[in-house]
Design an enzyme around this catalytic site. Structure first.
Site, PDB file in Angstrom:
ATOM      1  N   LYS A 291       0.847  -1.185   0.000  1.00  0.00           N
ATOM      2  CA  LYS A 291       0.000   0.000   0.000  1.00  0.00           C
ATOM      3  C   LYS A 291       0.887   1.240   0.000  1.00  0.00           C
ATOM      4  O   LYS A 291       1.872   1.314   0.742  1.00  0.00           O
ATOM      5  CB  LYS A 291      -0.896  -0.023   1.239  1.00  0.00           C
ATOM      6  CG  LYS A 291      -1.719   1.234   1.510  1.00  0.00           C
ATOM      7  CD  LYS A 291      -1.040   2.283   2.355  1.00  0.00           C
ATOM      8  CE  LYS A 291      -0.473   1.812   3.671  1.00  0.00           C
ATOM      9  NZ  LYS A 291       0.233   2.920   4.393  1.00  0.00           N
TER      10      LYS A 291
ATOM     11  N   VAL B 202       8.814  -5.182   7.448  1.00  0.00           N
ATOM     12  CA  VAL B 202       7.817  -4.864   8.483  1.00  0.00           C
ATOM     13  C   VAL B 202       8.031  -3.440   8.982  1.00  0.00           C
ATOM     14  O   VAL B 202       9.098  -2.849   8.812  1.00  0.00           O
ATOM     15  CB  VAL B 202       7.899  -5.861   9.656  1.00  0.00           C
ATOM     16  CG1 VAL B 202       7.661  -7.279   9.165  1.00  0.00           C
ATOM     17  CG2 VAL B 202       9.244  -5.752  10.375  1.00  0.00           C
TER      18      VAL B 202
ATOM     19  N   SER C  60      -1.181  -4.793   7.560  1.00  0.00           N
ATOM     20  CA  SER C  60      -2.566  -4.523   7.167  1.00  0.00           C
ATOM     21  C   SER C  60      -2.919  -5.245   5.876  1.00  0.00           C
ATOM     22  O   SER C  60      -4.004  -5.816   5.741  1.00  0.00           O
ATOM     23  CB  SER C  60      -2.784  -3.017   7.004  1.00  0.00           C
ATOM     24  OG  SER C  60      -2.596  -2.333   8.222  1.00  0.00           O
TER      25      SER C  60
ATOM     26  N   ASP D  44      -5.806   0.903   8.363  1.00  0.00           N
ATOM     27  CA  ASP D  44      -5.502   0.714   6.951  1.00  0.00           C
ATOM     28  C   ASP D  44      -6.104  -0.562   6.370  1.00  0.00           C
ATOM     29  O   ASP D  44      -6.089  -0.750   5.147  1.00  0.00           O
ATOM     30  CB  ASP D  44      -3.980   0.654   6.731  1.00  0.00           C
ATOM     31  CG  ASP D  44      -3.320   2.019   6.805  1.00  0.00           C
ATOM     32  OD1 ASP D  44      -4.037   3.031   6.833  1.00  0.00           O
ATOM     33  OD2 ASP D  44      -2.072   2.067   6.841  1.00  0.00           O
TER      34      ASP D  44
END
Length: 277
Positions: free
Chosen positions: A9, A95, A103, A136
């Site tokens: 994302k 991460v 998410s 998110d």
């Protein structure tokens, strides 16, 4: 067995407007998604299990704490209490990196389980589960270009970028989202301009979390500088709360040249040449 990609994302722009009484912040953001990411596989099983593979497997937290296992448990309790699933996460995204790794993984788990059990992804209760897992996760569940406000989970569709070449770069530092928000100066610098194309909106915007993230991890500034100096870069910014940054390009050739130059200058950094929908 059902497999779902958990794409990275990106926040093309992220405006922080105010601190909320519930501990969250009022946000305005442009969500888009990359072609590349993690992968989640779910299958019916006789024994419940969770396995992690991939280059970032060791960085994933304990199973009891993981967003994937929390997503599986929430789905099961809501829809199929007696079901038993084997879940595998193939972890390719770093991460705590601002590109929604956890998410996206949780959302991919929900999508895969919905497919496995014949539920539409836009089932209202599924969207509620997603929101409960994290701000998110609803956007990642839908997985399409979206304007987010509120916590980031009040969503409206927007036009995408049409598979625009992009380069994601992470300098190998994990930045705490809570710490970055705590260092935000509390100044409302104004709303996102929603006129024009998505790219025009992004270029007119900003990421209000970039200055506090750079104060915590100054190497982010070096990443931004390296990307901004790349010939052909049309937008360079940090995503989310960092530390991953990105540059958008008009064509794949200039993106690949930028990737080669940055890999040569900083071989320890994580790079992902991709396209953005």
């Amino acid at each position: 067995m059902i497999a779902e990609t958990a794409p990275a994302k990106l926040n093309l722009a992220l405006h922080v407007r105010a601190r909320r009484a519930d501990g969250y912040h009022e946000l305005e953001t442009l969500f888009v998604f990359a072609r590349d990411g993690d992968r989640v596989t779910v299958a019916p099983a006789t024994t419940r299990s969770f396995a992690v593979t991939g280059p970032f497997a060791e960085a994933v937290g304990p199973a009891a704490d993981n967003l994937v296992t929390r997503a599986e448990a929430a789905f099961r309790q809501a829809f199929v209490p007696d079901a038993i699933h084997a879940v595998t996460l193939d972890k390719h995204l770093p991460v705590a990196s601002g590109i929604g790794g956890g998410s996206a993984d949780a959302a991919a788990t929900l999508r895969a389980l919905a497919r496995l059990h014949g539920l539409p992804v836009d089932t209202p209760r599924l969207l509620t589960i997603a929101a409960d897992l994290g701000a998110d996760v609803p956007a990642c569940l839908l997985g399409r270009p979206t304007f987010g406000r509120g916590r980031g989970d009040a969503l409206a569709p927007i036009a995408g970028l049409g598979d625009m070449p992009a380069l994601l770069v992470n300098p190998g530092v994990a930045v705490s989202t809570a710490q970055v928000f705590a260092h935000w100066d509390g100044v409302d610098r104004g709303a996102l301009d929603l006129t024009g194309t998505t790219l025009e909106r992004a270029r007119a915007g900003r990421n209000d979390l970039q200055p506090p993230a750079e104060a915590i991890a100054p190497v982010i500034g070096a990443v931004i500088s390296g990307l901004a100096a790349s010939p052909g870069a049309v937008l360079t910014r940090m995503s989310g709360s960092g530390a991953t940054c990105f540059a958008l390009f008009d064509d794949a050739a200039t993106r690949d040249s930028a990737a080669a130059a940055i890999a040569n200058a900083a071989p320890a950094w994580w790079l992902c040449p991709t396209t953005i929908s």
